[in-house]
Design an enzyme around this catalytic site. Sequence first.
Site, PDB file in Angstrom:
ATOM      1  N   SER A  91       0.810  -1.217   0.000  1.00  0.00           N
ATOM      2  CA  SER A  91       0.000   0.000   0.000  1.00  0.00           C
ATOM      3  C   SER A  91       0.842   1.266   0.000  1.00  0.00           C
ATOM      4  O   SER A  91       0.380   2.313  -0.467  1.00  0.00           O
ATOM      5  CB  SER A  91      -0.945   0.008   1.210  1.00  0.00           C
ATOM      6  OG  SER A  91      -1.952  -0.966   1.064  1.00  0.00           O
ATOM      7  N   HIS A 142      -1.738   5.714   8.324  1.00  0.00           N
ATOM      8  CA  HIS A 142      -1.503   4.480   7.585  1.00  0.00           C
ATOM      9  C   HIS A 142      -1.046   4.793   6.165  1.00  0.00           C
ATOM     10  O   HIS A 142      -1.121   5.935   5.704  1.00  0.00           O
ATOM     11  CB  HIS A 142      -2.773   3.619   7.580  1.00  0.00           C
ATOM     12  CG  HIS A 142      -2.505   2.168   7.758  1.00  0.00           C
ATOM     13  ND1 HIS A 142      -2.611   1.274   6.723  1.00  0.00           N
ATOM     14  CD2 HIS A 142      -2.122   1.447   8.835  1.00  0.00           C
ATOM     15  CE1 HIS A 142      -2.323   0.059   7.149  1.00  0.00           C
ATOM     16  NE2 HIS A 142      -2.015   0.137   8.443  1.00  0.00           N
ATOM     17  N   ASP A 275      -8.980  -4.168   2.685  1.00  0.00           N
ATOM     18  CA  ASP A 275      -7.687  -4.853   2.595  1.00  0.00           C
ATOM     19  C   ASP A 275      -7.471  -5.809   3.763  1.00  0.00           C
ATOM     20  O   ASP A 275      -7.027  -6.949   3.592  1.00  0.00           O
ATOM     21  CB  ASP A 275      -6.577  -3.801   2.565  1.00  0.00           C
ATOM     22  CG  ASP A 275      -5.191  -4.393   2.706  1.00  0.00           C
ATOM     23  OD1 ASP A 275      -4.738  -5.084   1.781  1.00  0.00           O
ATOM     24  OD2 ASP A 275      -4.557  -4.162   3.766  1.00  0.00           O
TER      25      ASP A 275
END
Length: 443
Positions: A91, A142, A275
């Site tokens: 990611s 994140h 995810d």
Amino acid sequence: MKKQFITYGLVGAMTIGLIATTTGVSASDDGSIPSHGPAKNVIFLIPDGFSQSYASSYRFYKEDALPIWEEKEMFAAMVKTGSNNAAITDSAAAGTALATGHKTDNGVIGLGPNGESFPTILDIAKENGKRTGLVATSTITHATPAAFAAKVESRGSYTEIAKQMMENENVDLLFGGGRTEFLPESEGGIRDDDRNLVTYAEESGYTYLETRRQLMQWEGEGDKVLGLFAEEALEPSLNQRTDEPSLAEMTNTAIDFLSKDEEGFFLMVEGSQIDWAGHDNDPLYAMTDTEAFEEAVKIAVDYADTHEDTLVVMVGDHDTGGMAVHASEEAHPTMLNQVHALGKDMAEAVTHDYANLEDVLKEKTAFEWTEEEMDDLKEAESLKLAINGAISEKTGLGWSSYDHTGIDVPLFAYGAGAASFNGTMDNTDVPKKMLEALGLSGL
């Protein structure tokens, strides 16, 4: 049999994906929303881990209603996701590509493979007078949201990312979880530099929000806003706490706040935990968090329907888990309505000696469980993953991995400039096309 089940399901999902790519999807022909630019606003929605296989599975799950991206007949494209140093991205690299238009190595945020610094689409939007915002259901630090507002060599540098976000003057709105990363250890956080970034934010002119009630009552005053609605990530949508807002509620408030500027806005919204569901191979988690994400997409589309200068773009950063549909009369994704808890929650409720395993399964699902199935669960290395695997089989879904895969992901575009998104493109093309729709350049 299980491996055959997974293989056939993947073939089906890939076939559906190829059909979507080769036939294309046309925009609405009612003339109300221009599909060519220019755009003043961009709402960029990222369902983390979402691929064509998720899109197909979700369509089966909904059964009686098309997802909003199909109902609105959005322009569609397929996007390649590989990173600079791997065919299968993480990611961080994917987020960097979607934010900056440049490839980088897995694990890196906002920097090139050689440490070079890249501007982001958020930076360019702000430099051209637009308001900007980031929304996520993970911690706001994140990988995906971080890629739009920070530059670090390791995605795990969460406290440094929090610091950079608060010192980044280009960001006007931050909504998500991760309160501990903004607070010093002495105040219940994890920062070891003794800085309280919440206090710093308030002293720097930010409005600070901490609960759903505060969010819903906030009237959008001030120039900047920080909303940290959980100590870590927000709860999965199925387990949403009363004091935590939904992704749709955060998105709606963000649009209301950012749209007050006449120059327009750029907003990135991430459905982070799709995810995580893929990593767990948990079909209920995947479908319910996709459902929550769709509610946020509806908010964006509703805004575009009344503001013709708005472009809505939705694309996953990569696939997770290789989900596939293997529906039949005996096993169909709609049967997930007979499941009432996530696999991890069921596993946590089972005692170490498995004495209550049958009771938990009967309480949390409406399925019949054989002695053989329960014996298999007891012998599994991970009870959580075993429960998720069993429920997947009972609901017509299969998986090929517990990690990311290299499957191309679908992109859906709607509104001003949507027509430029078509065919197969690289993930680095996505922010460049959004900038083009805004009449800007710089990536």
